[in-house]
Enzyme design. Structure first.
Site, mmCIF file in Angstrom:
data_model
loop_
_atom_site.group_PDB
_atom_site.id
_atom_site.type_symbol
_atom_site.label_atom_id
_atom_site.label_comp_id
_atom_site.label_asym_id
_atom_site.label_seq_id
_atom_site.Cartn_x
_atom_site.Cartn_y
_atom_site.Cartn_z
ATOM 1 N N THR A 152 0.797 -1.227 0.000
ATOM 2 C CA THR A 152 0.000 0.000 0.000
ATOM 3 C C THR A 152 0.835 1.285 0.000
ATOM 4 O O THR A 152 0.273 2.379 0.070
ATOM 5 C CB THR A 152 -0.963 -0.011 1.213
ATOM 6 O OG1 THR A 152 -0.223 -0.389 2.387
ATOM 7 C CG2 THR A 152 -2.095 -1.001 1.006
ATOM 8 N N GLY A 153 2.154 1.153 -0.053
ATOM 9 C CA GLY A 153 3.000 2.314 -0.338
ATOM 10 C C GLY A 153 3.141 3.316 0.785
ATOM 11 O O GLY A 153 3.056 2.968 1.974
ATOM 12 N N GLY B 92 13.746 20.519 2.737
ATOM 13 C CA GLY B 92 14.285 19.162 2.590
ATOM 14 C C GLY B 92 15.101 19.037 1.313
ATOM 15 O O GLY B 92 14.549 19.085 0.212
ATOM 16 N N LEU C 242 15.797 17.888 -4.411
ATOM 17 C CA LEU C 242 16.802 18.187 -5.441
ATOM 18 C C LEU C 242 16.237 17.980 -6.847
ATOM 19 O O LEU C 242 16.500 18.781 -7.753
ATOM 20 C CB LEU C 242 18.048 17.318 -5.227
ATOM 21 C CG LEU C 242 18.848 17.680 -3.961
ATOM 22 C CD1 LEU C 242 19.932 16.646 -3.693
ATOM 23 C CD2 LEU C 242 19.466 19.083 -4.092
ATOM 24 N N HIS D 246 34.537 2.212 -27.120
ATOM 25 C CA HIS D 246 35.072 3.559 -27.222
ATOM 26 C C HIS D 246 34.412 4.297 -28.372
ATOM 27 O O HIS D 246 34.252 3.721 -29.441
ATOM 28 C CB HIS D 246 36.585 3.515 -27.481
ATOM 29 C CG HIS D 246 37.174 4.875 -27.667
ATOM 30 N ND1 HIS D 246 37.394 5.737 -26.616
ATOM 31 C CD2 HIS D 246 37.559 5.530 -28.793
ATOM 32 C CE1 HIS D 246 37.895 6.871 -27.078
ATOM 33 N NE2 HIS D 246 38.002 6.773 -28.399
HETATM 34 P P1 FAD Z 1 3.063 2.777 -4.166
HETATM 35 O O1 FAD Z 1 3.687 3.027 -5.462
HETATM 36 O O2 FAD Z 1 2.836 3.936 -3.265
HETATM 37 O O3 FAD Z 1 1.672 2.089 -4.468
HETATM 38 C C1 FAD Z 1 0.742 1.803 -3.476
HETATM 39 C C2 FAD Z 1 -0.633 1.710 -4.104
HETATM 40 O O4 FAD Z 1 -1.521 1.145 -3.157
HETATM 41 C C3 FAD Z 1 -1.216 3.075 -4.482
HETATM 42 O O5 FAD Z 1 -1.739 3.017 -5.779
HETATM 43 C C4 FAD Z 1 -2.334 3.286 -3.479
HETATM 44 O O6 FAD Z 1 -3.419 4.025 -4.000
HETATM 45 C C5 FAD Z 1 -2.755 1.839 -3.218
HETATM 46 N N1 FAD Z 1 -3.429 1.649 -1.932
HETATM 47 C C6 FAD Z 1 -3.017 2.027 -0.709
HETATM 48 N N2 FAD Z 1 -3.892 1.595 0.244
HETATM 49 C C7 FAD Z 1 -4.855 0.921 -0.425
HETATM 50 C C8 FAD Z 1 -6.020 0.215 -0.004
HETATM 51 N N3 FAD Z 1 -6.335 0.092 1.293
HETATM 52 N N4 FAD Z 1 -6.784 -0.351 -0.959
HETATM 53 C C9 FAD Z 1 -6.472 -0.250 -2.283
HETATM 54 N N5 FAD Z 1 -5.378 0.383 -2.724
HETATM 55 C C10 FAD Z 1 -4.580 0.955 -1.807
HETATM 56 N N6 FAD Z 1 11.654 5.465 -6.727
HETATM 57 C C11 FAD Z 1 12.565 5.026 -7.606
HETATM 58 O O7 FAD Z 1 13.026 3.888 -7.496
HETATM 59 N N7 FAD Z 1 13.000 5.817 -8.636
HETATM 60 C C12 FAD Z 1 12.525 7.076 -8.802
HETATM 61 O O8 FAD Z 1 12.932 7.761 -9.744
HETATM 62 C C13 FAD Z 1 11.578 7.557 -7.886
HETATM 63 N N8 FAD Z 1 11.083 8.803 -8.022
HETATM 64 C C14 FAD Z 1 10.151 9.240 -7.130
HETATM 65 C C15 FAD Z 1 9.687 10.545 -7.264
HETATM 66 C C16 FAD Z 1 8.762 11.034 -6.367
HETATM 67 C C17 FAD Z 1 8.255 12.448 -6.527
HETATM 68 C C18 FAD Z 1 8.259 10.195 -5.336
HETATM 69 C C19 FAD Z 1 7.211 10.688 -4.388
HETATM 70 C C20 FAD Z 1 8.719 8.897 -5.195
HETATM 71 C C21 FAD Z 1 9.679 8.416 -6.084
HETATM 72 N N9 FAD Z 1 10.205 7.139 -5.967
HETATM 73 C C22 FAD Z 1 11.144 6.702 -6.844
HETATM 74 C C23 FAD Z 1 9.753 6.221 -4.915
HETATM 75 C C24 FAD Z 1 8.712 5.239 -5.479
HETATM 76 O O9 FAD Z 1 7.638 5.971 -6.022
HETATM 77 C C25 FAD Z 1 8.232 4.302 -4.390
HETATM 78 O O10 FAD Z 1 9.327 3.689 -3.756
HETATM 79 C C26 FAD Z 1 7.340 3.238 -4.983
HETATM 80 O O11 FAD Z 1 6.219 3.818 -5.608
HETATM 81 C C27 FAD Z 1 6.865 2.270 -3.899
HETATM 82 O O12 FAD Z 1 6.055 1.307 -4.486
HETATM 83 P P2 FAD Z 1 4.916 0.572 -3.646
HETATM 84 O O13 FAD Z 1 4.312 -0.416 -4.577
HETATM 85 O O14 FAD Z 1 5.438 0.112 -2.360
HETATM 86 O O15 FAD Z 1 3.848 1.701 -3.292
HETATM 87 P P1 NAI Z 2 14.478 12.133 1.653
HETATM 88 O O1 NAI Z 2 14.544 11.263 2.835
HETATM 89 O O2 NAI Z 2 15.207 11.795 0.429
HETATM 90 O O3 NAI Z 2 14.959 13.595 2.047
HETATM 91 C C1 NAI Z 2 14.347 14.327 3.071
HETATM 92 C C2 NAI Z 2 15.278 15.468 3.449
HETATM 93 O O4 NAI Z 2 14.557 16.343 4.300
HETATM 94 C C3 NAI Z 2 16.512 14.994 4.225
HETATM 95 O O5 NAI Z 2 17.653 15.615 3.701
HETATM 96 C C4 NAI Z 2 16.211 15.436 5.645
HETATM 97 O O6 NAI Z 2 17.373 15.712 6.382
HETATM 98 C C5 NAI Z 2 15.369 16.680 5.404
HETATM 99 N N1 NAI Z 2 14.484 17.012 6.512
HETATM 100 C C6 NAI Z 2 13.711 16.177 7.246
HETATM 101 N N2 NAI Z 2 13.001 16.862 8.145
HETATM 102 C C7 NAI Z 2 13.317 18.160 7.980
HETATM 103 C C8 NAI Z 2 12.906 19.366 8.606
HETATM 104 N N3 NAI Z 2 12.017 19.373 9.586
HETATM 105 N N4 NAI Z 2 13.442 20.531 8.177
HETATM 106 C C9 NAI Z 2 14.337 20.552 7.171
HETATM 107 N N5 NAI Z 2 14.784 19.449 6.538
HETATM 108 C C10 NAI Z 2 14.264 18.271 6.935
HETATM 109 O O7 NAI Z 2 12.906 12.319 1.369
HETATM 110 P P2 NAI Z 2 12.116 12.901 0.113
HETATM 111 O O8 NAI Z 2 12.963 13.782 -0.704
HETATM 112 O O9 NAI Z 2 10.846 13.416 0.680
HETATM 113 O O10 NAI Z 2 11.821 11.614 -0.725
HETATM 114 C C11 NAI Z 2 11.159 10.506 -0.120
HETATM 115 C C12 NAI Z 2 11.666 9.242 -0.676
HETATM 116 O O11 NAI Z 2 11.145 9.016 -1.979
HETATM 117 C C13 NAI Z 2 13.182 9.184 -0.887
HETATM 118 O O12 NAI Z 2 13.872 8.889 0.293
HETATM 119 C C14 NAI Z 2 13.306 8.085 -1.870
HETATM 120 O O13 NAI Z 2 13.247 6.867 -1.193
HETATM 121 C C15 NAI Z 2 12.063 8.262 -2.725
HETATM 122 N N6 NAI Z 2 12.424 8.969 -3.949
HETATM 123 C C16 NAI Z 2 13.303 8.384 -4.793
HETATM 124 C C17 NAI Z 2 13.695 9.013 -5.933
HETATM 125 C C18 NAI Z 2 14.700 8.369 -6.808
HETATM 126 O O14 NAI Z 2 14.955 7.187 -6.625
HETATM 127 N N7 NAI Z 2 15.293 9.081 -7.752
HETATM 128 C C19 NAI Z 2 13.157 10.319 -6.315
HETATM 129 C C20 NAI Z 2 12.258 10.863 -5.331
HETATM 130 C C21 NAI Z 2 11.903 10.190 -4.214
#
Ligand code: FAD
Ligand code: NAI
Length: 476
Positions: free
Chosen positions: A154-155, A191, A197, A455
């Site tokens: 459920t993420g 953050g 970033l 290369h």
């Molecule tokens: P989720 O993708 O959150 O999916 C959970 C699903 O469960 C959702 O559709 C939700 O609606 C559903 N759900 C929840 N509760 C219920 C319920 N009770 N009944 C029915 N459905 C339900 N990770 C990377 O590896 N690379 C990236 O580039 C990357 N970029 C990211 C950028 C952003 C802005 C964010 C926020 C996250 C990013 N992540 C990235 C992290 C990545 O999105 C998550 O790690 C990943 O989606 C987790 O997958 P999951 O299946 O656990 O959960």
């Molecule tokens: P993050 O954990 O990457 O970064 C949160 C940042 O906020 C940290 O640097 C922390 O020190 C800072 N922080 C926490 N509390 C704070 C406060 N009160 N005041 C100021 N700074 C504070 O979390 P983020 O960016 O929200 O992303 C969540 C997660 O989503 C990531 O950890 C990653 O697992 C996933 N994600 C992965 C991506 C990828 O794989 N490219 C892209 C985006 C998200």
């Protein structure tokens, strides 16, 4: 209403859930997958956070904004003059939405192809029943499903700062940050983690003056220090203003801007006013609406579903994967766990290797790593050798016009086994795969140094960094 019987019910169709469902179906189980995410028209939008408001739309906007920046700043150097360059943000957002929809549709197609029954609605435990569990679905679909095995995927949700709830107009989570409809003149981000970033980079490239306020005194504490320092310098050069060591105070939304009181690293009280504020301070596991208490499903002290190393919960045949359990919140980690669980249900030995999960931050240049950092090796008292190679000395990087950053290898001082690879530079997200493969096969730095790399290619920097471990670089 009759109960529908399955071998496996998967709750959540993000990368953890939909991949678990597909693998379970491949293994011959009858599978249902339930997900509540809806698109703007109310239709099913499987793919979870990753597809809808995470990995996919963020990478679409990162790509578009990078094109825009190149057109404005680096095309001229290539002899391409662009007159009258203009941003069409509406089209950029529309394209992003189309990319998301293609992914939603792709998952619906995969469900059909694998004969997985998909239900659009919220799933909750109704209780133990028969040899398994009853799961109620409420929403577009209203059903009761029964299965011996339940996989919870459920993420997670964006974490709010106390007193500053997301309104997605002025105070934005990742959802709002991906849908700003006019470039804010002044954008604040709290953050400086992965989202801060990446989203900060998108809006800076499109013209915002971006300030990122970070609580910790160092940038990207989990990243290898040398790589994080290099990245910090490059971000500063690009114009991202990152303030470390900030203590955030009151956040006050006004009519069309939001003010943030904070104390900076020097102890000076500051009030900053932004047109929009993104809060990206980490994410919390999503167990809302699951009715976990109805079946006695245990959560840990931080609200994650408690699981062992095999993703087993405290309940027989109930499993949990992805962001809702411990470990990195990454889509590919969720997928690996989903596959492993489906295979364990089938009596196989599914396995997730946490030591070789790659991380990528899709800034420009990208940052990617796998394995241990130099500071961790020091803290753990492991003797190591280090070697690095700058992209400045790589022919392909020069031809691309992107020579920032380096590849860095860390290898065991005695055995030469690769312990970590860290990259900041062009296409780091792709280059890191070679290191992941090498580490999975317990390769030595010498193994990579002796492999023929094409290369001119960026991957030659990987080979050269491996050579550098033994002080034998050829091109530097
Ligand atoms: P989720 O993708 O959150 O999916 C959970 C699903 O469960 C959702 O559709 C939700 O609606 C559903 N759900 C929840 N509760 C219920 C319920 N009770 N009944 C029915 N459905 C339900 N990770 C990377 O590896 N690379 C990236 O580039 C990357 N970029 C990211 C950028 C952003 C802005 C964010 C926020 C996250 C990013 N992540 C990235 C992290 C990545 O999105 C998550 O790690 C990943 O989606 C987790 O997958 P999951 O299946 O656990 O959960
Ligand atoms: P993050 O954990 O990457 O970064 C949160 C940042 O906020 C940290 O640097 C922390 O020190 C800072 N922080 C926490 N509390 C704070 C406060 N009160 N005041 C100021 N700074 C504070 O979390 P983020 O960016 O929200 O992303 C969540 C997660 O989503 C990531 O950890 C990653 O697992 C996933 N994600 C992965 C991506 C990828 O794989 N490219 C892209 C985006 C998200």
């Amino acid at each position: 209403m009759s109960t529908k019987q399955f071998d496996v019910v998967v709750i959540g169709a993000g990368p953890g859930g939909y991949i678990a469902a597909i693998r379970a179906a491949q293994l011959g189980f009858s599978v249902a997958c339930v997900d509540e995410w809806s698109n703007a028209k109310g239709g099913a939008a499987p793919g979870g956070t990753c597809t809808n408001v995470g990995c996919i739309p963020s990478k679409a906007l990162l790509q578009s904004s990078e094109h825009f920046e190149h057109a404005g700043h680096s095309f001229a150097e290539h002899g391409i003059d662009v007159a009258g360059l203009q941003l069409n943000l509406g089209q950029m957002l529309k394209r992003k939405d189309n990319v998301v929809k293609q992914n939603n549709d792709g998952i619906l197609y995969l469900f059909k192809k694998n004969k997985i029954a998909f239900f659009h609605g919220r799933a909750s435990f109704a209780g133990a029943a028969g040899a398994g569990y009853d799961v109620s679905v409420a929403g577009a679909a209203n059903e009761t499903l029964n299965a011996k095995h339940v996989i919870i995927a459920t993420g997670s949700n964006a974490r709010e700062l106390p007193g500053a709830p997301f309104d997605e107009k002025l105070i934005l989570s990742n959802t709002g940050a991906l849908a700003i409809d006019a470039v804010p003149a002044k954008l604040g981000v709290i953050g400086a983690g992965v989202i801060g970033l990446e989203m900060g980079s998108v809006w800076r490239r499109l013209g915002s003056d971006v300030t990122i306020l970070e609580g910790l005194p160092v940038l990207l504490g989990a990243v290898d220090e040398q790589i994080a320092k290099e990245a910090g310098k490059l971000f500063a050069k690009q114009g991202l203003k990152i303030s470390l060591g900030c203590k955030i105070g009151t956040i006050t939304p006004g009519a069309d801007n939001v003010s943030v009181d904070y104390v900076d690293a020097k102890g000076v009280a500051v009030t900053a006013v932004f047109d929009k504020l993104i809060i990206s301070i980490g994410r919390t596991p999503n167990t809302n609406g699951l009715a976990a208490d109805k079946v006695g499903l245990q959560l840990d002290e931080r609200g994650f579903i408690a699981v062992d190393g095999d993703c087993k919960t405290n309940l027989p045949n109930v499993w949990a994967v992805g962001d809702v359990v411990r470990g990195p919140m990454l889509a590919h980690k969720a997928e690996e766990e989903g596959v492993a669980v489906a295979e364990r249900i089938a009596g196989q030995h599914g396995h997730t290797n946490f030591n070789t999960i790659p991380w990528v931050i899709y800034t420009s240049p990208e940052i990617a790593w796998v394995g241990k950092t130099e500071q961790t090796l020091k803290a753990e008292g492991i003797a190591y050798k280090a070697g690095s190679f700058p992209f400045l000395a790589n022919g392909r990087a020069r031809a691309l016009g992107d020579t920032s950053g380096m590849v860095k290898f860390l290898a065991d001082a005695t055995t030469d086994e690769i312990l970590g690879v860290h990259i900041v530079g062009p296409m780091a997200s792709e280059l890191i795969s070679e290191a992941v493969v090498a580490m999975e096969f317990k390769a030595s730095a010498e193994d990579i140094a002796r492999i023929c790399h094409a290369h001119p290619s960026l991957s030659e920097a990987t080979k050269e960094a491996a050579l550098a471990v033994d002080k034998r670089t050829l091109n530097f």
